[in-house]
Enzyme design. Structure first.
Site, PDB file in Angstrom:
ATOM      1  N   GLU A 135      -0.983   8.315  -1.713  1.00 41.12           N
ATOM      2  CA  GLU A 135      -1.823   7.317  -2.178  1.00 41.12           C
ATOM      3  C   GLU A 135      -3.179   7.856  -2.758  1.00 41.12           C
ATOM      4  OE1 GLU A 135      -2.595   4.458   1.119  1.00 41.12           O
ATOM      5  OE2 GLU A 135      -0.603   4.391   1.808  1.00 41.12           O
ATOM      6  N   TYR A 194      -8.408   8.803  -0.976  1.00 40.03           N
ATOM      7  CA  TYR A 194      -9.251   8.112  -1.786  1.00 40.03           C
ATOM      8  C   TYR A 194     -10.517   8.462  -2.149  1.00 40.03           C
ATOM      9  CZ  TYR A 194      -5.520   4.493  -0.663  1.00 40.03           C
ATOM     10  OH  TYR A 194      -4.269   3.936  -0.761  1.00 40.03           O
ATOM     11  N   GLU A 216      -0.147   7.033   8.025  1.00 39.47           N
ATOM     12  CA  GLU A 216      -1.259   7.173   8.726  1.00 39.47           C
ATOM     13  C   GLU A 216      -1.295   7.042  10.245  1.00 39.47           C
ATOM     14  OE1 GLU A 216      -4.449   4.973   6.405  1.00 39.47           O
ATOM     15  OE2 GLU A 216      -3.955   6.258   4.649  1.00 39.47           O
ATOM     16  N   ASP A 273      -2.844  -2.907   6.589  1.00 39.93           N
ATOM     17  CA  ASP A 273      -3.569  -3.683   5.654  1.00 39.93           C
ATOM     18  C   ASP A 273      -2.769  -4.432   4.823  1.00 39.93           C
ATOM     19  OD1 ASP A 273      -5.480  -3.914   3.853  1.00 39.93           O
ATOM     20  OD2 ASP A 273      -5.134  -2.383   2.530  1.00 39.93           O
TER      21      ASP A 273
HETATM   22  C1  GCB Z   1      -4.202   3.244   3.118  1.00 39.01           C
HETATM   23  C2  GCB Z   1      -3.073   2.651   3.776  1.00 39.01           C
HETATM   24  C3  GCB Z   1      -2.707   1.460   3.026  1.00 39.01           C
HETATM   25  C4  GCB Z   1      -3.967   0.433   2.548  1.00 39.01           C
HETATM   26  C5  GCB Z   1      -4.980   1.491   1.748  1.00 39.01           C
HETATM   27  C6  GCB Z   1      -5.828   0.858   0.963  1.00 39.01           C
HETATM   28  O1  GCB Z   1      -4.698   4.463   3.333  1.00 39.01           O
HETATM   29  O2  GCB Z   1      -2.187   3.699   3.946  1.00 39.01           O
HETATM   30  O3  GCB Z   1      -1.690   0.778   3.827  1.00 39.01           O
HETATM   31  O4  GCB Z   1      -3.433  -0.469   1.808  1.00 39.01           O
HETATM   32  O5  GCB Z   1      -5.265   2.597   2.320  1.00 39.01           O
HETATM   33  O6  GCB Z   1      -6.108   0.190   0.067  1.00 39.01           O
HETATM   34  O7  GCB Z   1      -6.981   0.832   1.815  1.00 39.01           O
END
Ligand code: GCB
Length: 697
Positions: free
Chosen positions: A586, A550, A496, A241
């Site tokens: 994250e 998330y 990941e 990403d």
């Molecule tokens: C993740 C990734 C990261 C992305 C992020 C997102 O899990 O590790 O590279 O930028 O999510 O914002 O989707």
């Protein structure tokens, strides 16, 4: 259809690349050592469409030697080759055109193709308004001229050419002669060019840079051929990403060493309870065969911040030694001590003894000095400790990314970023998802910011043995580069990867086993994103369990009432399964700066602050359990991604905008991070942390 075409294309490319490689290997061998290792007798069986390998024949890579950061001394000179270079873009459908037409044999202007002036360091993609260059897939050629003084030959200097990093594969010619090839982005490489340069006159450097990714590169990607309005186009696909920037991303240096020189230094430090520092060092010497070892010694001097000698030693063993430092000032992270990031300067002088005892006439063969922070690092199943104090990491996942420069090194940006890190009260970050510049590692040392140092394996999917070899080699080069930095507290071996796959188990078992053997006193970690810890085939091999999650974004979008309990349970599940320290690498949500909604609504500034605040509640419950050792927001700043309907102008999960200005959430995070520093380490709060509202008394 797409996959078949991708295979065809990669077959064509591999055939032509094979031809190229065979041709080049012969030219390059002398300069860079042996050819890449082959895999003999690959053991392979297929289970349910998934290739399972045992990797028993993957031999570990040769250790890297050399690559000391170029520094001037009284025996060494350093010149920068940064500036404006010529750039020539090959036709996207014909990446090997320049090789066939031998563009390296002449000034590239003589090819009569269009030349663009291109700054180095910078990604080439966003500097101009040319869309073909921004989206280019394949090779580009860089060229510039430079002078080498005749004095360097007279003084018998060795001349070295060193690149901080090029994305990705690079082949380098000096005056039309092949000197070296390097395949990984984000890492330095160098070659001695003494016999390639013209002394006292002009020289030409030509570099072919290839940005294509495939199943065996780190990271992985695929080039596919797709029909477009003009016939067809080659597209680089990838699942990570962030925008696939390319070019000469970091500084290019020309530097000299004496004929016999210090080629490499390895340091290990410790602090004893009675405030004695200890530095164990190992030196490698180039051209040491000519030395009369009996009459050679190393003078080692440690200077404190004010330039006073804190310890010194004359060592007759010119390869190993230990320096003890009384009343040492240990290296501490930011806000864990009033004087964080304390760095000494360590100088090695290689000296040949001459003359008589009465009238000694010593000759300084080489001198190299480097900064060093002295500290202890340890870990167990419940925590990570620095100078025997438990660490709680508060920080970010980040990117090297900015407008126009892309991933190009920019010292002004670096300075701004560290200023923001300190303002917000962070004490750590992860170099997601690749190694950051050497200059940023030096900044981290000096500012007391702890680094989880990540290699460029992102979303790794197809676990072929050749990939494992590259992955090992990548980690080896990373650890070699960063092993002497006090700020580095862990190696992250991947972000990941698709660890639900059965094949991931043997792959990561082999990778972790190899990496642990070269880990230089740091624990191994990685970021996993599987839902159920029991399904992760990688985490069992790590020392610190890292996960990305998330809640209220990819899971239960819009539901900030579904954060505290799930977050707590998820972290606990990781702990229960692996019985190791756990860190959240994250969490976060995309936020459009200046978009406000009451009540909070997804993508608004209010939503990001609410989402953070709910996480803080969960973190505080987890902190009580001791094994939860850190919280990292995704992301420090907004960053560019590939064009996609899920991303409006890039990934907007930044706490700061891409231009490094705070969103509302930055102010909230600042209060939390400084409050944690006060609570955990008794740090004083910044005077402007809370705005005056009313006299509560
Ligand atoms: C993740 C990734 C990261 C992305 C992020 C997102 O899990 O590790 O590279 O930028 O999510 O914002 O989707």
């Amino acid at each position: 259809m797409r996959a078949v075409e991708a295979q065809n294309y990669s077959a064509i490319m591999q055939t032509s690349t094979c031809f190229l490689i065979t041709f080049l290997s012969c030219c390059i061998l002398a300069a860079v050592g042996s050819c890449p290792k082959e895999f003999a007798n690959l053991e392979e069986s297929t289970i349910a469409h998934e290739n399972i390998y045992t990797y028993s024949n993957v031999k570990p890579p040769n250790p890297t030697v050399g690559l000391l950061y170029p520094r001037e001394s009284n025996t060494r000179e350093v010149r920068s080759l940064d500036g404006i270079w010529n750039l020539l873009r090959s036709n996207a459908s014909d990446p090997l055109q320049g090789i066939r037409e031998k563009w390296y044999k002449q000034n590239i202007r003589a090819t009569n193709h269009e030349i663009t002036l291109m700054p180095v360091p910078a990604s080439y993609n966003d500097v101009t308004v040319d869309q073909r260059l921004r989206d280019h897939v394949g090779t580009v050629w860089y060229e510039r001229h430079f002078f080498v003084p005749s004095r360097w030959r007279k003084d018998r200097m060795r001349v070295w050419l060193r690149f901080g990093s090029i994305h990705y594969e690079a082949i380098v010619w000096i005056n039309g002669q092949t000197t070296m090839r390097h395949s990984f982005g984000h890492l330095p490489f160098e070659v001695e060019i003494s016999s390639y340069v013209n002394y006292g006159s002009e020289n030409r450097i030509t570099i072919m840079v290839d940005n294509r990714l495939n199943n065996r590169t780190i990271p992985q990607g695929q080039v596919v051929k797709q029909v477009n309005d003009n016939g067809f186009a080659y597209i680089q696909t990838y699942t990570f990403d962030f925008f696939n920037y390319a070019g000469i991303h970091r500084s290019v240096h020309l530097y000299t060493t004496p004929p016999t020189y210090i080629s490499d230094v390895e340091l290990k430090t410790q602090v004893s309870r009675n405030q004695i520092g200890r530095i164990d060092y190992r030196l490698w010497l180039g051209n040491a065969e000519v030395l009369n070892v009996k009459s050679t010694h190393v003078l080692v001097e440690l200077l404190d911040k004010n330039g006073n000698v804190a310890a010194h030693q004359i060592n007759r063993d010119i390869r190993n030694g230990t320096l003890l430092v009384p009343n040492v000032k240990p290296w501490w992270p930011y806000l864990m001590n009033p004087d964080p990031g304390y760095m000494y300067t360590l100088e090695f002088q290689l000296i040949a003894e001459g003359g008589t005892e009465a009238e000694p006439n010593n000759e300084l063969l080489d001198a190299y000095r480097l900064p060093v922070g002295i500290r202890n690092l340890s870990w167990d199943k419940d925590g990570l400790f620095l100078n025997n104090k438990p660490l709680y990491l508060r920080g970010f996942g980040r990117h090297e990314d900015s407008d126009i420069r892309g991933k190009g090194l920019d010292n002004a940006l670096l300075t701004r970023d560290f200023s923001l890190l300190r303002w917000v009260g962070a004490n750590a970050y992860r170099t997601s998802h690749y190694p950051y510049s050497e200059e940023s590692m030096q900044f981290a040392d000096q500012h007391g910011i702890m680094i989880i140092d990540e290699c460029a394996s992102v979303n790794t999917d197809l676990f072929e043995p050749e990939l494992l070899l590259n992955h090992m080699s990548y980690l080896e080069q990373l650890i070699h580069r960063d092993r002497n930095h006090a700020s580095v507290i862990a190696w992250s071996i991947a972000n990941e990867p698709r660890t639900k796959k059965k094949a991931a188990e043997a792959y990561f078992g082999a990778l972790a086993n190899y990496t642990r053997g070269i880990a230089q006193g740091r624990p191994l970690t990685a970021a996993s994103n599987v839902d159920k810890p029991s399904e992760c085939m990688m985490s069992q091999f790590l020392d610190i369990i890292g996960f990305n999650r998330y809640n209220a974004w990819y899971h239960n979008a819009g539901r900030t009432d579904m954060i505290v309990q799930p977050m707590y349970d998820e972290a606990k599940n990781w702990r229960d399964r692996y019985k190791k320290p756990v860190i959240l690498f994250e969490y976060g949500g995309d936020t459009i700066e200046g978009y406000h909604t009451l009540p909070a609504f997804i993508w608004s500034e209010e939503y990001q602050t609410t989402l953070f605040s709910k996480h803080f509640r969960a973190f505080d419950r987890l902190r009580e359990l001791k094994w939860f050792i850190g919280e990292f927001v995704w992301n420090f700043a907004d960053f560019k991604t590939e064009q996609a309907f899920t991303r409006v102008g890039g990934n907007k999960k930044g706490v700061f905008t891409r231009n490094r200005q705070p969103k509302d959430a930055a102010h909230l995070l600042r209060k939390r991070y400084h409050a944690l520093a006060l609570k955990l380490d008794n740090a004083s709060l910044p005077a402007d942390l809370f705005d005056y509202i009313i006299d509560w008394n």
